[in-house]
Design a protein around this motif. Structure first.
Motif, short mmCIF file in Angstrom:
data_model
loop_
_atom_site.label_atom_id
_atom_site.label_comp_id
_atom_site.label_asym_id
_atom_site.label_seq_id
_atom_site.Cartn_x
_atom_site.Cartn_y
_atom_site.Cartn_z
N GLU A 70 0.81 -1.22 0.00
CA GLU A 70 0.00 0.00 0.00
C GLU A 70 0.84 1.27 0.00
OE1 GLU A 70 -3.04 0.04 3.10
OE2 GLU A 70 -2.69 -2.09 3.36
N ILE A 71 2.17 1.13 -0.09
CA ILE A 71 3.06 2.28 0.06
C ILE A 71 3.77 2.60 -1.25
CG2 ILE A 71 5.13 3.15 1.25
CD1 ILE A 71 4.41 1.21 3.57
N THR A 72 3.77 3.89 -1.61
CA THR A 72 4.61 4.40 -2.69
C THR A 72 5.67 5.30 -2.08
OG1 THR A 72 2.81 4.39 -4.33
CG2 THR A 72 4.68 5.84 -4.78
N ALA A 73 6.91 5.04 -2.41
CA ALA A 73 8.00 5.91 -1.95
C ALA A 73 8.07 7.14 -2.85
CB ALA A 73 9.33 5.16 -1.98
N VAL A 74 8.11 8.30 -2.22
CA VAL A 74 8.20 9.57 -2.94
C VAL A 74 9.56 10.18 -2.62
CG1 VAL A 74 7.26 11.90 -3.15
CG2 VAL A 74 5.71 9.95 -2.85
N ILE A 75 10.37 10.37 -3.65
CA ILE A 75 11.69 10.98 -3.48
C ILE A 75 11.58 12.45 -3.85
CG2 ILE A 75 14.11 10.95 -4.14
CD1 ILE A 75 13.68 7.99 -4.99
N LEU A 76 11.84 13.32 -2.90
CA LEU A 76 11.75 14.76 -3.12
C LEU A 76 13.04 15.28 -3.74
CD1 LEU A 76 10.12 15.79 0.28
CD2 LEU A 76 8.96 15.40 -1.92
N ALA A 77 12.96 15.69 -5.00
CA ALA A 77 14.12 16.21 -5.72
C ALA A 77 13.75 17.49 -6.45
CB ALA A 77 14.65 15.16 -6.71
N GLY A 78 12.79 18.23 -5.90
CA GLY A 78 12.25 19.38 -6.62
C GLY A 78 12.77 20.73 -6.19
N MET A 102 6.95 20.65 0.96
CA MET A 102 5.52 20.34 1.15
C MET A 102 4.76 20.38 -0.17
SD MET A 102 4.57 19.28 4.10
CE MET A 102 2.88 19.61 4.56
N ALA A 103 5.18 21.27 -1.08
CA ALA A 103 4.56 21.33 -2.41
C ALA A 103 4.84 20.05 -3.17
CB ALA A 103 5.06 22.55 -3.17
N GLY A 104 6.06 19.53 -3.02
CA GLY A 104 6.40 18.26 -3.67
C GLY A 104 5.59 17.11 -3.10
N ILE A 105 5.42 17.11 -1.79
CA ILE A 105 4.63 16.07 -1.14
C ILE A 105 3.18 16.14 -1.63
CG2 ILE A 105 3.67 15.30 1.08
CD1 ILE A 105 6.35 16.26 2.35
N ALA A 106 2.61 17.34 -1.63
CA ALA A 106 1.22 17.51 -2.07
C ALA A 106 1.04 17.02 -3.50
CB ALA A 106 0.80 18.97 -1.95
N GLN A 145 16.19 13.69 -17.40
CA GLN A 145 17.21 12.92 -16.70
C GLN A 145 16.59 12.08 -15.58
OE1 GLN A 145 20.00 16.52 -16.55
NE2 GLN A 145 21.33 14.80 -16.06
N TYR A 146 15.69 12.68 -14.83
CA TYR A 146 15.01 11.92 -13.78
C TYR A 146 14.16 10.81 -14.38
CZ TYR A 146 16.52 15.04 -10.03
OH TYR A 146 17.28 15.71 -9.11
N GLY A 147 13.50 11.10 -15.49
CA GLY A 147 12.66 10.11 -16.14
C GLY A 147 13.43 8.90 -16.61
N ARG A 148 14.69 9.09 -16.98
CA ARG A 148 15.52 7.97 -17.44
C ARG A 148 15.85 6.98 -16.32
NH1 ARG A 148 17.84 11.93 -21.02
NH2 ARG A 148 19.55 12.40 -19.60
N LEU A 149 15.55 7.35 -15.08
CA LEU A 149 15.82 6.45 -13.95
C LEU A 149 14.77 5.34 -13.85
CD1 LEU A 149 16.87 9.17 -11.37
CD2 LEU A 149 18.38 7.60 -12.61
N GLY A 150 13.70 5.45 -14.65
CA GLY A 150 12.74 4.37 -14.74
C GLY A 150 11.51 4.46 -13.86
N TYR A 151 11.33 5.61 -13.24
CA TYR A 151 10.16 5.80 -12.37
C TYR A 151 9.40 7.04 -12.78
CZ TYR A 151 12.16 2.15 -9.53
OH TYR A 151 12.65 0.94 -9.11
N PRO A 152 8.10 7.10 -12.46
CA PRO A 152 7.32 8.30 -12.79
C PRO A 152 7.92 9.54 -12.12
CG PRO A 152 5.88 6.55 -12.00
CD PRO A 152 7.28 6.08 -11.79
N VAL A 153 7.84 10.66 -12.83
CA VAL A 153 8.32 11.94 -12.32
C VAL A 153 7.14 12.90 -12.29
CG1 VAL A 153 9.92 13.86 -12.68
CG2 VAL A 153 10.62 11.53 -13.28
N VAL A 154 6.94 13.56 -11.16
CA VAL A 154 5.84 14.50 -10.99
C VAL A 154 6.41 15.85 -10.60
CG1 VAL A 154 3.81 15.05 -9.59
CG2 VAL A 154 4.19 12.72 -10.34
N GLN A 155 5.97 16.88 -11.29
CA GLN A 155 6.36 18.25 -10.94
C GLN A 155 5.43 18.82 -9.89
OE1 GLN A 155 6.66 19.64 -15.30
NE2 GLN A 155 7.90 21.09 -14.14
N ASP A 156 5.90 19.86 -9.20
CA ASP A 156 5.03 20.56 -8.24
C ASP A 156 3.84 21.16 -8.97
OD1 ASP A 156 6.94 19.99 -6.36
OD2 ASP A 156 7.51 22.06 -5.98
N SER A 157 2.67 21.02 -8.38
CA SER A 157 1.49 21.69 -8.93
C SER A 157 1.39 23.11 -8.40
CB SER A 157 0.23 20.89 -8.60
OG SER A 157 0.15 20.63 -7.22
N PHE A 158 2.13 23.41 -7.34
CA PHE A 158 2.23 24.78 -6.81
C PHE A 158 3.44 25.43 -7.46
CE2 PHE A 158 -0.23 22.52 -3.74
CZ PHE A 158 -1.14 23.45 -3.26
#
Length: 193
Positions: free
Chosen positions: A7-15, A81-85, A61-74
């Motif tokens: 049930e867990i997704t690891a979120v790496i904050l690199a923003g 906290m914006a990255g977490i949200a 570059q982040y995308g080439r690591l093989g995982y989804p990449v999400v930008q801040d919506s704020f």
């Protein structure tokens, strides 16, 4: 109901802007011939099935690591906290493990210990403590808190620590391995490893 690893997704904050790094993108700084973010991924892959990276620059570059990449919506680099949200709105699991991209030596049992503490305490949030201080950016929390985090950001607040202090959380003692939370804040910190 107990939390399960599935049930867990690891979120790496690199923003972040990398201000203390002279504007360099921390996650892509090289340590032992691989980027810091790859060290974090390597620590997490045996612990979770799902990983997502929050980044606002160098998306390819982040995308080439093989995982989804999400930008801040704020907009405007509103902080971790914006990255977490943003990440919480992008994942399908019930829980998120939050970690920064600049702690390359995460504990091999980080997920298990946070999960066990949340389950044993019946608290929704579990946060690491290295024996000296709260490691606020190393936590397990339910994705259902995303609306509250959005409201926190919209109100102009952005501190993870301040947000945590408004919630009841399980404190997880990692004083047996405090070095696991050593973070890279300057180029000199890489040289020190």
């Amino acid at each position: 109901m107990p939390i399960e690893k599935e049930e867990i997704t690891a979120v790496i904050l690199a923003g972040g802007r990398g201000e203390r790094m002279g504007g360099l993108d921390k996650g892509l700084l090289q340590l032992d011939d691989k980027p810091l973010v790859q060290h974090v991924i390597d620590s997490l892959e045996p612990q979770v099935r799902n990983i997502l990276i929050n980044a606002n620059r160098h998306l390819e570059q982040y995308g080439r690591l093989g995982y989804p990449v999400v930008q801040d919506s704020f907009t405007g680099f509103a902080g971790p906290m914006a990255g977490i949200a943003s990440a919480l709105h992008a994942i399908a699991t019930s829980y998120a493990l939050i970690v920064p991209c600049d702690t390359p030596s995460l504990p091999a049992d980080l997920v298990q210990r946070l999960m066990d503490a949340a389950n044993a305490s019946n608290k929704q949030i579990a946060v690491a403590h290295n024996g000296e201080e709260l490691q606020a950016a190393h936590m397990l929390l339910p994705v259902s808190m995303k609306t509250g985090i959005d409201s926190w950001l919209v109100s102009g607040r952005s501190s993870i620590r301040d947000w945590l202090m408004k919630h009841d959380f399980a404190l997880v003692d990692f004083s047996d391995q405090p070095q696991a939370f050593y973070d890279i804040d300057s180029p000199a910190d890489i040289d020190a490893l």
